[in-house]
Design a protein around this motif. Sequence first.
Motif, short mmCIF file in Angstrom:
data_model
loop_
_atom_site.label_atom_id
_atom_site.label_comp_id
_atom_site.label_asym_id
_atom_site.label_seq_id
_atom_site.Cartn_x
_atom_site.Cartn_y
_atom_site.Cartn_z
N LEU A 50 8.20 -9.22 2.17
CA LEU A 50 8.08 -7.90 1.57
C LEU A 50 6.63 -7.63 1.16
O LEU A 50 5.89 -8.55 0.79
N ASP A 51 6.26 -6.37 1.21
CA ASP A 51 4.92 -5.95 0.81
C ASP A 51 5.01 -5.41 -0.63
O ASP A 51 5.55 -4.33 -0.85
N PHE A 52 4.48 -6.17 -1.58
CA PHE A 52 4.64 -5.80 -2.99
C PHE A 52 3.69 -4.69 -3.43
O PHE A 52 3.63 -4.37 -4.61
N THR A 53 2.93 -4.11 -2.49
CA THR A 53 2.16 -2.92 -2.84
C THR A 53 2.97 -1.66 -2.54
O THR A 53 2.58 -0.56 -2.88
N GLU A 54 4.11 -1.86 -1.86
CA GLU A 54 5.02 -0.74 -1.55
C GLU A 54 6.29 -0.92 -2.38
O GLU A 54 6.66 -2.04 -2.72
N PRO A 55 6.99 0.20 -2.67
CA PRO A 55 8.19 0.09 -3.50
C PRO A 55 9.25 -0.87 -2.94
O PRO A 55 9.42 -0.97 -1.72
N VAL A 56 9.91 -1.55 -3.84
CA VAL A 56 10.96 -2.51 -3.50
C VAL A 56 12.18 -2.19 -4.35
O VAL A 56 12.04 -1.84 -5.53
N PRO A 92 5.69 -2.44 -7.56
CA PRO A 92 4.89 -1.28 -7.98
C PRO A 92 5.75 -0.13 -8.52
O PRO A 92 6.97 -0.13 -8.32
N PRO A 93 5.10 0.83 -9.22
CA PRO A 93 5.82 2.03 -9.64
C PRO A 93 6.51 2.68 -8.44
O PRO A 93 5.98 2.61 -7.32
N GLY A 94 7.67 3.29 -8.69
CA GLY A 94 8.43 3.88 -7.58
C GLY A 94 9.45 2.89 -7.04
O GLY A 94 10.27 3.25 -6.19
N SER A 95 9.40 1.65 -7.52
CA SER A 95 10.41 0.66 -7.14
C SER A 95 11.69 0.93 -7.91
O SER A 95 11.70 1.68 -8.89
#
Lengths: 301, 279
Positions: free
Chosen positions: B159-165, B194-197
């Motif tokens: 997973l890319d933790f700079t994008e929402p999860v 990140p925010p938006g997760s």
Amino acid sequence: MPSGETPGSGQEESSAEPTVLRMLLGAQLRRLREASDISAEKAGYAIRGSRSKISRMETGRVGLKARDVEDLLTLYGVADERERAKVLALAKRSREPEWWTQYNDILPDWFETYLGLESAATAIRTFEMQFVPGLLQTEGYARAVTMLGHQTSAPEEVTRRVGLRLGRQDLLTREKPPRIWAVMDEAVLRRPLGGAAVMRAQLRRLAEAARLPHVTLQVVPFARGGHAAASGSFSILRFEEQDLPDVVYIEQLTSAVYLDQRTDVEHYLEVVDQLSGEALTPAETMRFIQQVARDAGDESI
Amino acid sequence: MTAGEAAAPGDGQHGQHGHLEFDTSMAHQARIYDYLLGGKDNYAADRVAGGKMLEIYPDTAFTARANRAFLGRAVRYLAGEAGIRQFLDIGTGIPTAGNTHQVAQKIAPESRVVYVDYDPIVLAHARALLTSRTNGATAYVDSDLRDTGKILAHAGEVLDFTEPVAVTLLSILHAVVDADDPHAIVATLMDAVPPGSYLAISHAGSDLIEPEALQALYDSWKGRLQQPFQWRSREEVARFFAGMDLAEPGLVRVDDWRPDSGTADTNRAAMWAAVARKR
């Protein structure tokens, strides 16, 4: 996975109807009857028969006619059309001649029973100590395994036996294939049946099969030491119907054992669960197969 | 109520991170759940424990099915309306129909799903059965929920933790006793994304069942269960979402969370559920 190829497995009187399917259906009808608290006499009367007819049906000793099954389901209050259709489809399958009837002369009836179950299963879990599971064998490998038990047979008969074995593989490419989850001892990959070239082709086939979404392969490497299935190879067949119990199949020299009592089945389920946890993961298994292939001189897998 | 003590077998594992022993003589939460859902991957001890639960609280099976249905609706919401493409599913359990990656990848085939469980057998089932057929990905992490460092390190490979999860913790937090501070565990996980997760939780509700029945359940688990069990109140479950924005309809019974149209039978399950967005 079973081979039905043990030496000396000559044909006895071969029944055209898959015995265990009938037994499973019979058990299901008995559960339904008991749940609706209806006596065998009353059920027998409802299908123009007797108490002993119900008893014969419920123990799987006779084939199940569609009309009788329909009437019984109605009597037992099974109204759900999907549920009825499932049972009727199984009843139909338990009567129909299957593709393997053409092999009746070389097919022992204990193995015919297995073929019926295998084609009805939605999931097959198997542990193999020595041979590649029958459903994943190449023709060359299948021939080599067949020759082990039929060295003196006419070439034509060997070819037919191989044909029977390969015919089973059609279920892998049917519309709703069963899930195959096979755990193999490392010996399966290392024992070069049919010679090096045949084995290399077989390893390639295994690597291809492992990429199929409905096939899972796991290897228990020698390095893991002893493992839970010390007793030998077996398969567990699972059916979609919630009412039908898992069936354990264990092949012996001239016959086979079928277990469907929960306490017996559970023992094997526990072993295969344990093995699946101990074995290499599917991803590690793929790399392991590739390594064994390289050891056998094939860099291309 | 000291739930952790009531479920005595948990004491042995409490505070310890790592594998669960494969022991079919003890009931196991994932296998009881499989039994309640009508599965065949359970053993006698699981059926005894599950049967006892049904005796004490007949809606146990309804609750199990409602929780499973919530998974489908929550993941559909996350992959659909919320546009999430990465899922961290902790407490995978024994695969059944409609697993997280199947629901997500049906909506967005590129969805990536990491399954986490600490039971080697459950994980073996997951690896065998939870395989992607799309251009998305599924991966498996062998870790205890309490070992957040290990979970995040391994999940970060997929997973890319700079994008929402979307972090999903369905029917698992009630297996973490207060002494292991489940609220801190959830906070650590949500700090890493990140925010938006999003965070989705379902949790057995101590205030959704008669106190006598709950005590009878705790008593029935004594010496029988591999995991500890601690049901929590609505207020305690709400604290998992502190500082986050709850998606409509908020924190409700698991069967009341955006029920599919035509679902009449709701307001019954003994489990709280919510989905929330990180600010």
